[in-house]
Scaffold this motif. Structure first.
Motif, mmCIF file in Angstrom:
data_model
loop_
_atom_site.group_PDB
_atom_site.id
_atom_site.type_symbol
_atom_site.label_atom_id
_atom_site.label_comp_id
_atom_site.label_asym_id
_atom_site.label_seq_id
_atom_site.Cartn_x
_atom_site.Cartn_y
_atom_site.Cartn_z
ATOM 1 N N SER A 9 16.184 -103.104 -34.243
ATOM 2 C CA SER A 9 15.416 -102.353 -35.234
ATOM 3 C C SER A 9 15.660 -100.850 -35.102
ATOM 4 O O SER A 9 15.634 -100.296 -33.999
ATOM 5 C CB SER A 9 13.927 -102.649 -35.056
ATOM 6 N N ALA A 10 15.846 -100.194 -36.240
ATOM 7 C CA ALA A 10 16.045 -98.736 -36.235
ATOM 8 C C ALA A 10 14.855 -98.026 -35.602
ATOM 9 O O ALA A 10 15.028 -96.983 -34.965
ATOM 10 C CB ALA A 10 16.274 -98.230 -37.658
ATOM 11 N N GLU A 11 13.667 -98.600 -35.744
ATOM 12 C CA GLU A 11 12.466 -97.978 -35.190
ATOM 13 C C GLU A 11 12.559 -97.827 -33.669
ATOM 14 O O GLU A 11 12.066 -96.852 -33.103
ATOM 15 C CB GLU A 11 11.219 -98.765 -35.566
ATOM 16 N N TYR A 39 23.057 -93.010 -25.596
ATOM 17 C CA TYR A 39 22.486 -94.346 -25.417
ATOM 18 C C TYR A 39 23.556 -95.231 -24.800
ATOM 19 O O TYR A 39 24.656 -95.355 -25.328
ATOM 20 C CB TYR A 39 22.031 -94.928 -26.766
ATOM 21 N N LYS A 59 14.875 -104.114 -30.420
ATOM 22 C CA LYS A 59 16.251 -103.881 -30.852
ATOM 23 C C LYS A 59 16.697 -105.121 -31.621
ATOM 24 O O LYS A 59 16.273 -106.214 -31.286
ATOM 25 C CB LYS A 59 17.171 -103.668 -29.653
ATOM 26 N N ALA A 118 19.038 -86.364 -32.229
ATOM 27 C CA ALA A 118 19.699 -87.634 -31.907
ATOM 28 C C ALA A 118 21.095 -87.422 -31.332
ATOM 29 O O ALA A 118 21.499 -88.107 -30.393
ATOM 30 C CB ALA A 118 19.761 -88.519 -33.150
ATOM 31 N N VAL A 138 21.479 -94.389 -36.163
ATOM 32 C CA VAL A 138 20.462 -93.330 -36.197
ATOM 33 C C VAL A 138 20.993 -92.018 -35.618
ATOM 34 O O VAL A 138 20.239 -91.075 -35.452
ATOM 35 C CB VAL A 138 19.136 -93.745 -35.513
ATOM 36 N N VAL A 142 14.811 -91.360 -29.707
ATOM 37 C CA VAL A 142 15.037 -89.956 -30.067
ATOM 38 C C VAL A 142 13.739 -89.168 -29.949
ATOM 39 O O VAL A 142 13.710 -88.072 -29.378
ATOM 40 C CB VAL A 142 15.628 -89.837 -31.490
ATOM 41 N N ALA A 143 12.661 -89.719 -30.471
ATOM 42 C CA ALA A 143 11.368 -89.026 -30.407
ATOM 43 C C ALA A 143 10.949 -88.774 -28.963
ATOM 44 O O ALA A 143 10.491 -87.679 -28.616
ATOM 45 C CB ALA A 143 10.301 -89.843 -31.135
ATOM 46 N N PHE A 154 15.307 -97.248 -31.902
ATOM 47 C CA PHE A 154 16.212 -96.139 -31.600
ATOM 48 C C PHE A 154 15.637 -94.800 -32.062
ATOM 49 O O PHE A 154 15.872 -93.774 -31.419
ATOM 50 C CB PHE A 154 17.597 -96.431 -32.182
ATOM 51 N N GLU A 155 14.882 -94.822 -33.135
ATOM 52 C CA GLU A 155 14.181 -93.610 -33.555
ATOM 53 C C GLU A 155 13.133 -93.213 -32.518
ATOM 54 O O GLU A 155 12.910 -92.030 -32.268
ATOM 55 C CB GLU A 155 13.541 -93.827 -34.930
ATOM 56 N N ARG A 156 12.525 -94.187 -31.884
ATOM 57 C CA ARG A 156 11.555 -93.910 -30.821
ATOM 58 C C ARG A 156 12.255 -93.305 -29.609
ATOM 59 O O ARG A 156 11.722 -92.403 -28.955
ATOM 60 C CB ARG A 156 10.812 -95.198 -30.443
#
Length: 95
Positions: free
Chosen positions: A14-16, A34, A12, A29, A49, A22-23, A18-20
């Motif tokens: 990093s958008a990655e 969160y 954090k 989303a 995101v 969601v995945a 938060f995208e994780r």
């Protein structure tokens, strides 16, 4: 499910990260809540995101950092995690 930045190899804010989240949740989303205690490191990037957010005011960052534009977009504001189940239930009943 518990995910950590160390386990996922992405940190954090990093958008990655938060995208994780969601995945891993396996749903859109907008259906993920969160909960974070920092506007800068948790709430703002989660909102970016498309996550719904809840701010828990604890520790120094929960009281020092201010950003009304981010704070106002939080679905919930908490003083304790024990408040969360009832708030979520009431929110779901109303929607």
């Amino acid at each position: 499910m518990i995910g950590t930045s160390d386990g996922w190899g992405v940190e954090k804010p990093s958008a990655e990260f938060f995208e994780r989240v969601v995945a891993e949740a396996g749903c859109p989303a907008r259906e993920v809540l969160y909960v974070g205690d920092r506007l800068d490191n948790d709430i703002r990037p989660a909102q970016a995101v498309g996550l719904a957010t809840a701010l828990i005011r604890r520790g120094p960052w929960g009281h020092i950092l201010e950003d009304p534009a981010v704070d106002d977009r939080c679905l919930f504001h908490l003083d304790s995690l024990t408040e969360l189940p009832d708030l979520v239930r009431k929110h779901n009943e109303a929607n």
